[in-house]
Design a protein around this motif. Structure first.
Motif, PDB file in Angstrom:
ATOM      1  N   LEU A  62      29.954   5.613  17.775  1.00 14.20           N
ATOM      2  CA  LEU A  62      30.395   6.823  18.200  1.00 14.20           C
ATOM      3  C   LEU A  62      29.692   7.871  17.572  1.00 14.20           C
ATOM      4  N   LEU A  63      29.734   9.200  18.357  1.00 14.37           N
ATOM      5  CA  LEU A  63      28.866  10.149  17.057  1.00 14.37           C
ATOM      6  C   LEU A  63      30.160  11.073  16.682  1.00 14.37           C
ATOM      7  N   LEU A  64      29.501  11.518  15.256  1.00 17.17           N
ATOM      8  CA  LEU A  64      31.052  11.760  14.920  1.00 17.17           C
ATOM      9  C   LEU A  64      30.558  12.934  14.533  1.00 17.17           C
ATOM     10  N   GLN A  65      30.843  13.577  13.221  1.00 17.14           N
ATOM     11  CA  GLN A  65      31.048  15.081  12.676  1.00 17.14           C
ATOM     12  C   GLN A  65      31.928  15.506  11.968  1.00 17.14           C
ATOM     13  N   GLY A  66      31.524  16.030  10.635  1.00 11.32           N
ATOM     14  CA  GLY A  66      32.713  16.462   9.605  1.00 11.32           C
ATOM     15  C   GLY A  66      32.178  16.584   8.616  1.00 11.32           C
ATOM     16  N   ARG A  67      32.578  16.281   7.391  1.00  8.59           N
ATOM     17  CA  ARG A  67      32.315  16.821   5.850  1.00  8.59           C
ATOM     18  C   ARG A  67      31.735  15.372   5.938  1.00  8.59           C
ATOM     19  N   ARG A  68      30.943  16.058   4.803  1.00  8.88           N
ATOM     20  CA  ARG A  68      29.753  14.822   4.602  1.00  8.88           C
ATOM     21  C   ARG A  68      31.223  13.904   3.257  1.00  8.88           C
ATOM     22  N   GLU A  69      31.645  14.182   3.464  1.00  7.94           N
ATOM     23  CA  GLU A  69      32.129  13.302   1.938  1.00  7.94           C
ATOM     24  C   GLU A  69      33.009  12.466   3.249  1.00  7.94           C
ATOM     25  N   ALA A  70      33.882  13.186   4.288  1.00  6.30           N
ATOM     26  CA  ALA A  70      34.573  12.145   5.580  1.00  6.30           C
ATOM     27  C   ALA A  70      33.508  11.466   6.042  1.00  6.30           C
ATOM     28  N   ALA A  71      32.238  11.894   5.767  1.00  8.60           N
ATOM     29  CA  ALA A  71      31.654  10.627   6.639  1.00  8.60           C
ATOM     30  C   ALA A  71      30.900   9.354   5.964  1.00  8.60           C
ATOM     31  N   LEU A  72      30.671   9.728   4.745  1.00  3.71           N
ATOM     32  CA  LEU A  72      30.806   8.979   3.153  1.00  3.71           C
ATOM     33  C   LEU A  72      30.837   7.586   3.405  1.00  3.71           C
ATOM     34  N   ALA A  73      32.190   8.330   3.324  1.00  4.42           N
ATOM     35  CA  ALA A  73      33.527   7.005   3.813  1.00  4.42           C
ATOM     36  C   ALA A  73      33.681   5.917   4.273  1.00  4.42           C
ATOM     37  N   LEU A  74      33.000   6.009   5.463  1.00  3.57           N
ATOM     38  CA  LEU A  74      33.165   5.325   7.140  1.00  3.57           C
ATOM     39  C   LEU A  74      31.591   3.955   5.875  1.00  3.57           C
ATOM     40  N   LYS A  75      30.979   4.360   5.134  1.00  7.96           N
ATOM     41  CA  LYS A  75      29.749   2.952   5.053  1.00  7.96           C
ATOM     42  C   LYS A  75      30.249   2.120   4.597  1.00  7.96           C
ATOM     43  N   ASP A  76      31.923   1.810   3.998  1.00 11.61           N
ATOM     44  CA  ASP A  76      31.851   0.419   3.524  1.00 11.61           C
ATOM     45  C   ASP A  76      33.386   0.378   4.165  1.00 11.61           C
ATOM     46  N   HIS A  77      33.233   1.003   5.514  1.00 11.00           N
ATOM     47  CA  HIS A  77      34.904   1.541   5.672  1.00 11.00           C
ATOM     48  C   HIS A  77      35.054  -0.179   6.804  1.00 11.00           C
ATOM     49  N   PRO A  78      35.620  -0.968   6.319  1.00  4.06           N
ATOM     50  CA  PRO A  78      35.907  -2.701   7.506  1.00  4.06           C
ATOM     51  C   PRO A  78      35.951  -2.278   9.046  1.00  4.06           C
ATOM     52  N   ILE A 113      36.693  23.730  13.929  1.00  8.06           N
ATOM     53  CA  ILE A 113      35.476  22.971  12.934  1.00  8.06           C
ATOM     54  C   ILE A 113      35.414  24.232  11.645  1.00  8.06           C
ATOM     55  N   GLY A 114      36.398  24.803  12.239  1.00 14.77           N
ATOM     56  CA  GLY A 114      36.179  25.820  10.536  1.00 14.77           C
ATOM     57  C   GLY A 114      37.479  26.488  10.224  1.00 14.77           C
ATOM     58  N   ILE A 115      38.358  27.803   8.893  1.00 13.39           N
ATOM     59  CA  ILE A 115      39.630  28.799   9.362  1.00 13.39           C
ATOM     60  C   ILE A 115      38.471  29.332   8.748  1.00 13.39           C
ATOM     61  N   ALA A 116      38.429  30.568   9.045  1.00 17.95           N
ATOM     62  CA  ALA A 116      38.288  31.742   8.174  1.00 17.95           C
ATOM     63  C   ALA A 116      39.626  32.206   7.425  1.00 17.95           C
ATOM     64  N   ARG A 117      39.468  32.127   6.472  1.00 18.06           N
ATOM     65  CA  ARG A 117      40.398  32.605   5.260  1.00 18.06           C
ATOM     66  C   ARG A 117      40.207  33.817   4.559  1.00 18.06           C
ATOM     67  N   LYS A 118      40.874  34.424   4.337  1.00 15.13           N
ATOM     68  CA  LYS A 118      40.675  35.631   3.015  1.00 15.13           C
ATOM     69  C   LYS A 118      39.618  34.534   1.618  1.00 15.13           C
ATOM     70  N   GLU A 119      40.659  33.906   0.549  1.00 18.84           N
ATOM     71  CA  GLU A 119      40.361  33.499  -0.918  1.00 18.84           C
ATOM     72  C   GLU A 119      39.349  32.590   0.153  1.00 18.84           C
ATOM     73  N   ARG A 120      39.361  31.737   1.026  1.00 19.83           N
ATOM     74  CA  ARG A 120      38.289  30.608   1.133  1.00 19.83           C
ATOM     75  C   ARG A 120      37.771  29.918   2.663  1.00 19.83           C
ATOM     76  N   PRO A 121      36.842  30.328   3.159  1.00 20.20           N
ATOM     77  CA  PRO A 121      36.704  29.546   4.225  1.00 20.20           C
ATOM     78  C   PRO A 121      36.821  27.946   4.330  1.00 20.20           C
ATOM     79  N   ILE A 122      37.810  27.304   5.406  1.00 20.48           N
ATOM     80  CA  ILE A 122      37.295  26.258   5.660  1.00 20.48           C
ATOM     81  C   ILE A 122      36.987  25.355   6.673  1.00 20.48           C
ATOM     82  N   TYR A 123      35.813  24.295   5.897  1.00 23.84           N
ATOM     83  CA  TYR A 123      35.384  23.623   7.185  1.00 23.84           C
ATOM     84  C   TYR A 123      35.899  22.271   7.839  1.00 23.84           C
ATOM     85  N   PHE A 124      35.658  22.346   8.897  1.00 23.42           N
ATOM     86  CA  PHE A 124      36.184  20.605   8.707  1.00 23.42           C
ATOM     87  C   PHE A 124      37.284  20.603   8.514  1.00 23.42           C
ATOM     88  N   PRO A 125      38.946  20.530   8.884  1.00 23.93           N
ATOM     89  CA  PRO A 125      40.135  21.471   8.391  1.00 23.93           C
ATOM     90  C   PRO A 125      40.916  19.583   8.699  1.00 23.93           C
TER      91      PRO A 125
END
Length: 785
Positions: A373-389, A442-454
């Motif tokens: 599978l070709l996956l796209q998202g935040r780095r921490e979400a991708a790292l969580a797959l490393k040891d996923h069964p 893949i993103g939400i632009a908000r005044k307080e802060r942007p959100i990437y890959f919500p």
């Protein structure tokens, strides 16, 4: 406890767990049980395969064919309608006539088939007498089960119980040996329903069922008028020249186009390939609010293809190749069914198959173990797959390779949500954004802060600006909405009866192969020439975004289209047409075939009753003649057989053998009798009956008899009583599946048309089960005790 007993009990418990959890189909579980017993040596080769030649199994599939022959030639339909013509208008009389008619037919026909056959007839009686269907359908379903108690061929558990006696070396039950017990059960069950049970049924039609529709023939009101309006295609509309299926009206807006008015004339025979023209007037059904909402949205294309990653902030983006484990639980599921984004917080950009990356229609693709599978998202979400069964390998994509992985046709889009949008306050998942627009946020632009890959659970707020990736067609679909205008004040109410078109209500038949499939998967409009306007499920009407709905047994579909197509649905074995104007009333093969099929059934009963032929031989002969004399085709005969039931019984018979030969049945019987014997023979009878009756809510009834049968045999030996006493007890308990809608397919079949809730079956079914138990146990004891 010996090792053999422990092994058999382990297999028994494992099969029960699989039956209850429904992780595997019941017939698959039975075949696994068969294989495991043979591999472990708990049964011999001959014993493991004996189920496929067992007389009970042979008789069951032959009776399915005989029942189908009576239905196909119109015999059962003719008898049912003639008798029900005597039902009158009083509720007590109607319930009694319906129940005794269903009960008599079920004595010789498959009880699910009887329920399916009588459903449109009873619905017509309800319409004609202005009676809520809920007052009549549950009694009809229960009567089809009670009628099965009256003969040995009335229901598979009776045949299986007889086979258990034969295999144990005892005399099998005769054809009408059940009648002295089953007929009183039917009679007292019917009396209970008219004196007590009917008062626990829903006494009034739900509001959505009360208001008659303009057709005057429909059982339910789907509130269609408030969902029907007219749109005009503008002169410069991007829709001009596009086929309907590519215009986005269905997927994006959830609209169904009923008719098109063009140059003063109506186009009624339309499908997904019908082109749209400027100036067309579209009569549509759906949500006017959704149309007005999306028409105010603004969409701007920011980049396309390789330019996308030049716009995105690369330090926030991770793109990886993840290989599914061969044992992954995701294998066999579509991406939509897997709920991938919510579970893993990553987007699936594509799937590598046959050396290329598949990107189109991803939501409907079924995943396979071992594929990449070709996956796209935040780095921490991708790292969580490393040891996923669920995954075997994870490969990071270098930044310089990222542009090559983007589809050249993909577009990066900015969407501005209006301040007063109805989507404000909804999560991304509940908004159906991806399913409707085919865009990945893949993103939400908000005044307080942007959100990437919500996350899918992110709540949309006022003023949000969404950044999304998807095919350019998705942007074009949004733009096509701007080329449509609402025609205010136009009356579209009568357009569903225009010309040769009309409305019909259908429900799925018990043998339907469409259960679990969505209308989009089926391409319903092209396949059947009809369009689904609404789905009635558990007392609620669904009228928008229907293509995504997966069909369930008990659903009622309101379909619209040419009348000849509606009549064709009546001949389709996947459907039961509830609308009287289109339901089958006459035999397809003519009266001669009806006499032949009726004669064959009478001949079968006479030869068995007179002892000329054993039941299996008589059943096979009658079934063969039913096909040979063209009462139904061989293809219809194959389709009539419930192969799941056949394989279930054939696969579980070796388990019964293993329980007896290993001593497991004796061990369990000692436990039952030890608990119940202080209360005497009555205690044993009640204990076995209640245990079997309760288990019908979670275990298939035929499998249950195969499990309980050997225990009953051993218990009778220990108590020195006639084995028929206890075997008849479990047969009656297993066949009386009243206590929930999932206890028997006949109950599921009437749940949707009757507008029942789960609690309605529990409330009436438990009381009826007690009435039947109180009726049959003294009669069983009197006959065999």
């Amino acid at each position: 406890m010996t090792p053999e007993i422990a092994a058999v009990l382990a297999i028994l418990i494992g099969s029960l767990v699989l039956f209850i959890t429904e992780k595997l189909s019941m017939d698959v579980v039975a075949l696994l049980v068969l294989g495991l017993l043979a591999v472990t040596g708990l049964v011999t080769l001959e014993e493991s395969l004996a189920g496929f030649s067992n007389p009970a199994v042979v008789t069951i599939w032959a009776m399915f064919i005989l029942s189908a022959g009576l239905t196909a030639t119109g015999v059962a339909d003719f008898l049912g309608r003639k008798v029900l013509a005597l039902a009158g208008t009083g509720e007590v009389r109607m319930i009694l006539v319906i129940m005794f008619t269903a009960g008599v037919l079920s004595a010789f026909m498959n009880n699910i088939g009887v329920a399916a056959l009588m459903l449109p007839v009873v619905m017509d009686i309800a319409r004609r007498t202005d009676t809520a269907p809920s007052r009549l359908l549950m009694p009809m379903a229960y009567a089809s089960l009670l009628g099965g108690l009256t003969t040995m061929v009335g229901t598979p558990p009776n045949l299986v119980a007889s086979g258990i006696l034969r295999e144990a070396g005892y005399e099998a039950f005769r054809l009408f040996e059940f009648a002295p017990i089953g007929v009183p059960a039917l009679c007292f069950g019917a009396l209970f329903m008219v004196l007590v049970g009917r008062h626990f049924l829903p006494s009034e039609m739900p509001e959505a069922m009360k208001a008659p529709t303009h057709s005057g023939k429909l059982r339910f009101s789907y509130d269609l008028e408030e969902r029907r309006f007219r749109l005009r295609v503008a002169a410069d509309s991007p829709l001009h020249g596009l086929p309907l299926k590519d215009g986005g009206l269905g997927r994006l807006l959830g609209l169904t186009v009923l008719t098109i008015e063009r140059d003063g004339r109506y186009l009624t025979h339309i499908d997904g390939e019908t082109p749209v023209r400027s100036g067309d007037l579209l009569d549509v059904q759906g949500s006017l609010e959704d149309f007005r909402e999306l028409r105010r949205w603004q969409a701007f294309e920011m980049a396309r293809g390789r330019e996308i990653y030049e716009v995105l902030s690369r330090e926030k983006v991770a793109v990886v190749h993840a290989t599914l484990s061969p044992e992954s639980s995701l294998a066999g599921l579509t991406i939509g069914e897997s709920d991938f984004r919510r579970r893993f917080h990553l987007h699936i950009l594509g799937i590598r198959r046959a050396g290329r990356i598949v990107r189109d229609s991803l939501a409907d693709i079924r995943l396979k173990g071992g594929e990449q599978l070709l996956l796209q998202g935040r780095r921490e979400a991708a790292l969580a797959l490393k040891d996923h069964p669920e995954f075997d390998a994870l490969e990071w994509i270098a930044e310089e390779e990222l542009p090559d992985l983007v589809s050249p046709s993909d577009a990066l889009v900015e969407l501005i949500i209006p301040e007063d949008s109805q989507w404000v306050g909804k999560t991304i998942a509940s908004s159906g954004f991806h399913e409707r627009m085919d865009l990945r946020i893949i993103g939400i632009a908000r005044k307080e802060r942007p959100i990437y890959f919500p996350d899918a659970g992110e709540v949309l707020r006022r003023g949000d600006q969404l950044l999304a990736i998807g095919p350019p067609e998705a942007v074009e679909r949004l733009q096509t909405i701007q080329g449509l205008a609402f025609v205010d004040g136009h009356e579209t109410r009568q357009q569903t009866n225009h010309g040769s078109n009309g409305l019909a209500e259908v429900t799925l038949s018990p043998s339907s192969e469409l259960v679990g499939r969505s209308l989009r998967d089926l391409d319903f409009r092209r396949r059947y020439g009809m369009v689904v306007l609404a789905v009635w499920r558990r007392g609620q009407s669904f009228r928008s975004h229907l293509p995504q709905i997966r069909l369930e047994l008990g659903d009622c579909l309101l379909v619209y289209g040419p009348r000849d197509k509606a009549e064709a649905l009546a001949e389709d074995s996947d459907f039961i047409v509830l609308t009287r104007a289109f339901s089958k009333e006459t035999a397809r093969q003519g009266p001669a075939r009806a006499w032949i099929s009726g004669g064959l059934m009478v001949a079968f009963a006479v030869t068995v009753l007179m002892g000329f032929l054993p039941i299996p031989v008589a059943a096979i002969t009658a079934a063969g003649l039913m096909v040979a004399l063209r009462c139904l085709s061989m293809e219809d005969a194959y389709r009539a057989i419930e192969w799941k039931s056949v394989f279930l019984i054939a696969g579980m018979i070796p388990l019964g053998t293993a329980m007896q030969t290993s001593g497991a049945a004796s061990w369990l019987a000692e436990g039952v009798t030890a608990v119940a014997s202080p209360f005497g023979l009555w205690g044993i009878l009640i204990a076995l009956y209640l245990l079997t009756s309760i288990a019908t809510t979670i275990v298939p009834t035929t499998a249950l008899v195969l499990i309980m049968g050997p225990i009953a045999i051993e218990a009778s030996l220990a108590q020195d009583i006639d084995p028929k006493l206890l075997v008849m007890t479990i047969a009656m308990a297993a066949s009386a599946s009243f206590t929930s809608p999932i206890s028997h397919p006949a109950n599921v079949l009437v749940m949707g048309p009757g507008g029942y809730r789960f609690v309605d079956f529990v409330r009436v079914g438990i009381l009826l089960a007690l009435v039947v138990m109180i009726t049959v146990l003294p009669l069983i004891l009197l006959k065999y005790g």
